[in-house]
Write an enzyme that holds these catalytic residues in place. Structure first.
Site, mmCIF file in Angstrom:
data_model
loop_
_atom_site.group_PDB
_atom_site.id
_atom_site.type_symbol
_atom_site.label_atom_id
_atom_site.label_comp_id
_atom_site.label_asym_id
_atom_site.label_seq_id
_atom_site.Cartn_x
_atom_site.Cartn_y
_atom_site.Cartn_z
ATOM 1 N N ARG A 86 -4.690 -17.308 11.117
ATOM 2 C CA ARG A 86 -5.150 -18.653 11.490
ATOM 3 C C ARG A 86 -4.261 -19.668 10.771
ATOM 4 N NH1 ARG A 86 -9.649 -22.313 8.877
ATOM 5 N NH2 ARG A 86 -9.367 -24.076 10.261
ATOM 6 N N HIS A 131 -5.994 -30.005 11.478
ATOM 7 C CA HIS A 131 -6.520 -29.716 10.136
ATOM 8 C C HIS A 131 -6.178 -30.917 9.243
ATOM 9 C CE1 HIS A 131 -7.916 -26.183 7.495
ATOM 10 N NE2 HIS A 131 -7.839 -27.222 6.688
ATOM 11 N N GLU A 176 -13.566 -28.492 10.204
ATOM 12 C CA GLU A 176 -14.599 -29.022 9.307
ATOM 13 C C GLU A 176 -14.850 -30.525 9.465
ATOM 14 O OE1 GLU A 176 -13.856 -27.943 5.238
ATOM 15 O OE2 GLU A 176 -14.258 -25.838 5.606
ATOM 16 N N ASN A 318 -16.614 -21.717 8.345
ATOM 17 C CA ASN A 318 -16.034 -21.706 6.997
ATOM 18 C C ASN A 318 -17.172 -21.769 5.990
ATOM 19 O OD1 ASN A 318 -13.642 -21.979 8.403
ATOM 20 N ND2 ASN A 318 -13.162 -24.022 7.633
ATOM 21 N N TYR A 320 -18.151 -21.245 1.619
ATOM 22 C CA TYR A 320 -17.657 -21.029 0.252
ATOM 23 C C TYR A 320 -18.736 -20.731 -0.786
ATOM 24 C CZ TYR A 320 -12.983 -22.187 1.735
ATOM 25 O OH TYR A 320 -11.756 -22.139 2.361
ATOM 26 N N GLU A 389 -12.783 -19.134 7.343
ATOM 27 C CA GLU A 389 -12.391 -19.397 5.953
ATOM 28 C C GLU A 389 -13.473 -18.871 5.045
ATOM 29 O OE1 GLU A 389 -11.336 -23.354 4.546
ATOM 30 O OE2 GLU A 389 -10.328 -23.758 6.450
#
Ligand code: NOJ
Length: 515
Positions: A86, A131, A176, A318, A320, A389
């Site tokens: 990606r 992005h 995002e 994504n 985290y 991600e």
């Protein structure tokens, strides 16, 4: 086969069709900021006009120099043995005016070479269209606050489909929206540094959803029949756990997810479309309290709701970390008014027992990822998910044991979610290599491969986590006992030793046969 949920002894296999990959983004890795006919993006503008805003006063002018070193990048992807890459396309590199009147031949050649070489090597490109590096020219016309951007983005997307759609079958429109809008147009700590947390933030998000939908419809109407690919939006989602068992904290958890993930997921993925009701209600109530005659969250018309609904072929997710979430009187007076934080009215902290990292906002808590994935399955009718991600930052150095632990435990969470019927098809680690971490510059390193940012040759060296990820990908099992030494082992060829590898495969075969 034994299924020990989250247990270290678990040898559960990833499904045969599950795909592994790695992710990057143009401004964070390409460098060559003014080479090959590229014009300025709004990040080029920020780092030139306001360098003190970046933690180490660095920039992405050279970064990992992937514009010139992309062949080495592809070699690294091959070393890892993954089959998805990606990456993102720099809008101002391809369209120097931001508009389709002129396609930069050098930019076009660069992305053609990259895509062709990936495909020759059996690697599937997942291409992010945007992005965060908006052409500065479009930024000067209002950027994501100008509703015209729906057309600008649609025209850009059409060029991408025309130029690359014969080979690219997985398109990711916008990365995002929550983070881009909250940092870029809310708090103002990312480009274009607009500080408008109560209005600009919501306008940006609204325009992004419409622009995403425009790109989706263009593909469906003019390209899908011949190109047969898929288009998706990339959403970030963190998980929240209630601080206590109070009703207020339970509500705070729901609001914390409504105000970042659901704000973008609900319009696209839910059957009814539109923003989630709790978001609509909270911002309307806060706006009324502030004496405004209409909500700062400008409503979508019924036509717009229909236009946005159903416009993602899968969810690109994504993730985290997890927060502990609460709501009580201690929050009174804590937030700027008006702001999305005040509208949400939620406090967060991290459990001190969770492993820390060099990013204050990331602590390792794998079970939170599992719970998030189950939430998405239950809330949005089990959509197809690619994790685009996931990762954690370290400082420099090859022995990145906290990252090894993070990847093992978050991939265990993925296996737990697959066991629970969540439809996850693939997983991309963030990131293939160290890169420019926005306002944190190079003070945070997210790479499986370390880059020596002092060396003009920008050499890349695999960290311990690269060996471990390679081992997981090639065996399709998470082996917590594998303990490579990145200083003495080589990642090319048989990095973990023939006999160990055969033994491992045999162990798994015996396990499967219940011997
Ligand atoms: C999300 C963003 O998409 C990416 O650009 C960033 O580097 C990582 N998270 C880590 O913060």
């Amino acid at each position: 086969m034994a299924h020990t949920r989250g247990g270290r002894e678990s040898l559960r296999r990833f499904p045969e069709d599950f795909r592994f990959g790695v992710s990057t983004a143009a401004y964070q890795i390409e460098g060559a900021w003014n080479e090959g006919g590229k014009t300025w993006s709004m990040w080029d503008y920020l780092v030139r006009t306001d360098p003190g805003h970046i933690a180490d006063r660095s920039n992405g002018d050279i970064a990992g120099n992937s514009y010139n070193l992309y062949e080495r990048d592809i070699q690294m992807i091959k070393e890892l043995g993954v089959d998805i890459y990606r990456f993102s396309i720099s809008w101002p590199r391809l369209l120097p005016t931001g508009r389709p009147n002129y396609i930069n031949p050098e930019g076009l050649a660069y992305y053609n070479k990259l895509i062709d070489l990936l495909i020759e090597n059996g690697i599937t490109p997942f291409v992010t269209m945007y992005h965060w590096d908006l052409p500065q020219n479009l930024n000067e016309q209002g950027g994501w606050l100008n509703p015209e951007i729906m057309n600008w983005f649609g025209d850009y997307a059409r060029v991408l489909y025309q130029q690359f759609g014969d080979r690219v079958k997985h398109w990711l429109t916008i990365n995002e929206p929550y983070v881009h809008c909250s940092r870029g147009y809310g708090r103002g700590n990312h480009a274009p540094r607009v500080r408008s947390p109560g209005i600009g933030y919501y306008e940006c998000g609204r325009n992004i959803l419409l622009a995403h939908a425009r790109a989706y419809h263009i593909y469906r109407e003019s390209f899908r029949a011949t190109q047969n690919g898929q288009v998706a939006v990339v959403l970030s989602a963190e998980w929240g756990l209630p601080s206590t068992d109070s009703v207020d904290d339970a509500e705070a958890v729901l609001d914390s997810i409504a105000f970042h993930f659901d704000q973008y997921a609900h319009p696209v993925l839910s059957e009814s479309g539109n923003y989630p009701q709790r978001l609509i209600d909270r911002v309307a109530a806060a706006s009324a309290n502030q004496g405004l005659s209409s909500s700062r969250l400008r409503p979508f018309s019924p036509e717009e709701v229909n236009y946005i609904r159903g416009t993602t072929d899968f969810l690109a997710l994504n993730h985290y970390s997890t927060d502990i979430v609460y709501r009580n009187n201690s929050l009174i007076g804590q937030f700027e008014v008006p702001s999305y934080s005040d509208d949400k009215f939620v406090g967060t902290y991290k459990d001190p027992s969770w492993p820390t990292s060099s990013s204050p906002w990331i602590r390792e808590y794998g079970p939170g990822f599992h719970q998030l994935l189950v939430y998405i399955k239950n809330t949005y009718n089990n959509p197809t998910i690619y994790i685009t991600e996931n990762g954690v930052s370290s400082t420099t150095g090859l022995n990145d044991d906290p990252r090894v632990s993070y990847y093992r435990n978050y991939l265990t969470a993925v296996l737990d979610a697959i066991d629970d019927g969540v439809n996850i098809r693939g997983y991309c680690a963030w990131s293939l290599m160290d890169n420019f971490e926005w306002a944190f510059g190079y003070t945070m390193r997210f790479g499986l491969y370390e880059i020596d940012m002092e060396d003009p040759a920008r050499p890349r060296t695999p960290r311990k986590s690269a060996f471990v990820y390679q081992h997981i990908v090639s065996n399709r099992v998470i082996d917590y006992t594998y303990n490579p030494d990145p200083y003495t082992q080589s990642i090319t060829g048989n990095a973990f030793g023939m006999s160990a590898s055969i033994l491992f495969t045999l162990t798994i075969a015996m396990f499967n046969l219940n011997l």
